[in-house]
Design a protein around this motif. Structure first.
Motif, PDB file in Angstrom:
ATOM      1  N   SER A   1       0.860  -1.184   0.116  1.00  0.00           N
ATOM      2  CA  SER A   1      -0.097  -0.188  -0.071  1.00  0.00           C
ATOM      3  C   SER A   1       0.964   1.205   0.189  1.00  0.00           C
ATOM      4  O   SER A   1       0.366   2.180  -0.441  1.00  0.00           O
ATOM      5  CB  SER A   1      -1.067  -0.025   1.043  1.00  0.00           C
ATOM      6  OG  SER A   1      -0.287   0.107   2.321  1.00  0.00           O
TER       7      SER A   1
ATOM      8  N   ARG B   1      -7.582   1.618  -7.847  1.00  0.00           N
ATOM      9  CA  ARG B   1      -8.722   1.032  -7.226  1.00  0.00           C
ATOM     10  C   ARG B   1      -9.540   0.052  -8.252  1.00  0.00           C
ATOM     11  O   ARG B   1     -10.034  -0.818  -7.759  1.00  0.00           O
ATOM     12  CB  ARG B   1      -9.684   2.096  -6.664  1.00  0.00           C
ATOM     13  CG  ARG B   1      -9.163   3.073  -5.400  1.00  0.00           C
ATOM     14  CD  ARG B   1      -8.660   2.032  -4.230  1.00  0.00           C
ATOM     15  NE  ARG B   1      -8.224   2.652  -3.379  1.00  0.00           N
ATOM     16  CZ  ARG B   1      -6.938   2.682  -2.776  1.00  0.00           C
ATOM     17  NH1 ARG B   1      -5.860   2.207  -3.489  1.00  0.00           N
ATOM     18  NH2 ARG B   1      -6.605   3.538  -1.767  1.00  0.00           N
ATOM     19  N   LYS B   2      -9.780   0.428  -9.417  1.00  0.00           N
ATOM     20  CA  LYS B   2     -10.415  -0.249 -10.419  1.00  0.00           C
ATOM     21  C   LYS B   2      -9.596  -1.537 -10.632  1.00  0.00           C
ATOM     22  O   LYS B   2      -9.920  -2.597 -10.784  1.00  0.00           O
ATOM     23  CB  LYS B   2     -10.814   0.625 -11.591  1.00  0.00           C
ATOM     24  CG  LYS B   2     -11.760   1.640 -11.400  1.00  0.00           C
ATOM     25  CD  LYS B   2     -12.213   2.178 -12.704  1.00  0.00           C
ATOM     26  CE  LYS B   2     -13.436   2.858 -12.416  1.00  0.00           C
ATOM     27  NZ  LYS B   2     -14.157   3.196 -13.701  1.00  0.00           N
TER      28      LYS B   2
ATOM     29  N   GLN C   1      -7.506  -3.049  -8.471  1.00  0.00           N
ATOM     30  CA  GLN C   1      -7.495  -4.038  -7.478  1.00  0.00           C
ATOM     31  C   GLN C   1      -9.055  -4.521  -7.203  1.00  0.00           C
ATOM     32  O   GLN C   1      -9.117  -5.233  -6.272  1.00  0.00           O
ATOM     33  CB  GLN C   1      -7.013  -3.282  -6.175  1.00  0.00           C
ATOM     34  CG  GLN C   1      -5.622  -2.642  -6.320  1.00  0.00           C
ATOM     35  CD  GLN C   1      -5.233  -1.885  -5.088  1.00  0.00           C
ATOM     36  OE1 GLN C   1      -6.230  -1.353  -4.620  1.00  0.00           O
ATOM     37  NE2 GLN C   1      -3.919  -1.563  -4.766  1.00  0.00           N
ATOM     38  N   LYS C   2      -9.849  -3.998  -8.012  1.00  0.00           N
ATOM     39  CA  LYS C   2     -11.273  -4.189  -7.923  1.00  0.00           C
ATOM     40  C   LYS C   2     -11.891  -3.899  -6.659  1.00  0.00           C
ATOM     41  O   LYS C   2     -12.844  -4.633  -5.963  1.00  0.00           O
ATOM     42  CB  LYS C   2     -11.477  -5.573  -8.333  1.00  0.00           C
ATOM     43  CG  LYS C   2     -11.097  -6.104  -9.553  1.00  0.00           C
ATOM     44  CD  LYS C   2     -11.536  -7.724  -9.854  1.00  0.00           C
ATOM     45  CE  LYS C   2     -10.950  -8.044 -11.229  1.00  0.00           C
ATOM     46  NZ  LYS C   2     -10.694  -7.313 -12.452  1.00  0.00           N
ATOM     47  N   THR C   3     -11.276  -2.858  -6.037  1.00  0.00           N
ATOM     48  CA  THR C   3     -11.813  -2.184  -4.988  1.00  0.00           C
ATOM     49  C   THR C   3     -12.241  -0.701  -4.952  1.00  0.00           C
ATOM     50  O   THR C   3     -12.430   0.026  -4.126  1.00  0.00           O
ATOM     51  CB  THR C   3     -10.635  -2.112  -3.926  1.00  0.00           C
ATOM     52  OG1 THR C   3      -9.550  -1.119  -4.177  1.00  0.00           O
ATOM     53  CG2 THR C   3     -10.168  -3.418  -3.249  1.00  0.00           C
ATOM     54  N   PHE C   4     -12.591  -0.398  -6.144  1.00  0.00           N
ATOM     55  CA  PHE C   4     -13.130   0.820  -6.502  1.00  0.00           C
ATOM     56  C   PHE C   4     -14.366   1.030  -6.021  1.00  0.00           C
ATOM     57  O   PHE C   4     -15.456   0.281  -6.078  1.00  0.00           O
ATOM     58  CB  PHE C   4     -13.284   1.158  -8.080  1.00  0.00           C
ATOM     59  CG  PHE C   4     -13.946   2.652  -8.339  1.00  0.00           C
ATOM     60  CD1 PHE C   4     -13.171   3.600  -8.158  1.00  0.00           C
ATOM     61  CD2 PHE C   4     -15.243   2.713  -8.607  1.00  0.00           C
ATOM     62  CE1 PHE C   4     -13.621   4.886  -8.530  1.00  0.00           C
ATOM     63  CE2 PHE C   4     -15.863   3.969  -8.771  1.00  0.00           C
ATOM     64  CZ  PHE C   4     -14.902   5.129  -8.830  1.00  0.00           C
ATOM     65  N   ASN C   5     -14.668   2.016  -5.202  1.00  0.00           N
ATOM     66  CA  ASN C   5     -15.848   2.692  -4.556  1.00  0.00           C
ATOM     67  C   ASN C   5     -15.787   3.895  -4.535  1.00  0.00           C
ATOM     68  O   ASN C   5     -15.016   4.449  -3.724  1.00  0.00           O
ATOM     69  CB  ASN C   5     -15.889   1.924  -3.127  1.00  0.00           C
ATOM     70  CG  ASN C   5     -17.055   2.150  -2.327  1.00  0.00           C
ATOM     71  OD1 ASN C   5     -17.607   3.321  -2.273  1.00  0.00           O
ATOM     72  ND2 ASN C   5     -17.737   1.202  -1.539  1.00  0.00           N
TER      73      ASN C   5
ATOM     74  N   ALA D   1     -15.548   5.314  -1.231  1.00  0.00           N
ATOM     75  CA  ALA D   1     -14.046   5.340  -0.574  1.00  0.00           C
ATOM     76  C   ALA D   1     -13.173   6.445  -1.022  1.00  0.00           C
ATOM     77  O   ALA D   1     -12.361   6.920  -0.524  1.00  0.00           O
ATOM     78  CB  ALA D   1     -13.456   4.006  -0.774  1.00  0.00           C
TER      79      ALA D   1
END
Length: 146
Positions: free
Chosen positions: A4, A64-65, A67-71, A74
């Motif tokens: 990170s 984020r996209k 890592q498939k953690t896009f929100n 967030a």
């Protein structure tokens, strides 16, 4: 070094690249209209704010996209924590360093493009150190990881 931390620093580096590109275009353009080193230096500062902010945000969304953690919520939270620190450190460390060093170099006859690049390189090193300290404090005090 944690993954990170590497991603955070890469996003800051992408932001700096955007700042460098826009400042390196804007300052020479303005220099065709004025020889006033204060105006040219102020243009470099303004261009770094716009170029850096937009490039950092694009890199953050991309990561984020990826890592498939896009929100979106967030991202807004990240902006809410990152922006105040970045603005304060930008205005207190980064921009004065760019302005003062660029003006100093211009007054000594260094070409505009070279002066801007040197000013940004030194300012970025200071800014990156300060942002990482801010990120560390956020994690320790608020439990927020950027």
């Amino acid at each position: 070094m944690r993954q990170s931390t590497l991603i955070f620093n890469r996003e800051i580096l992408v932001g700096e690249c955007g700042a460098l590109v826009l400042a390196s275009i804007a300052a020479p353009v303005v220099s065709h209209f004025t020889v006033n080193s204060a105006v040219i230096s102020a243009t470099a500062v303004a261009a770094t704010l716009v170029g850096g902010g937009l490039s950092w945000l694009a890199a953050r969304i991309y990561d984020r996209k990826k890592q498939k953690t896009f929100n979106a919520q967030a991202i807004v939270s990240d902006i809410g924590y990152f922006s105040p620190g970045a603005v304060i450190l930008g205005l207190g460390v980064y921009d004065p360093a760019i302005y003062l060093l660029t003006q100093h170099l211009l007054m000594r006859g260094v070409r505009v493009g070279v002066a801007v690049i040197i000013g940004q390189a030194v300012a970025f090193a200071l800014f990156l150190l300060a942002l990482n300290a801010y990120r560390f404090l956020l994690l320790k005090v608020r439990g927020k990881e950027l």
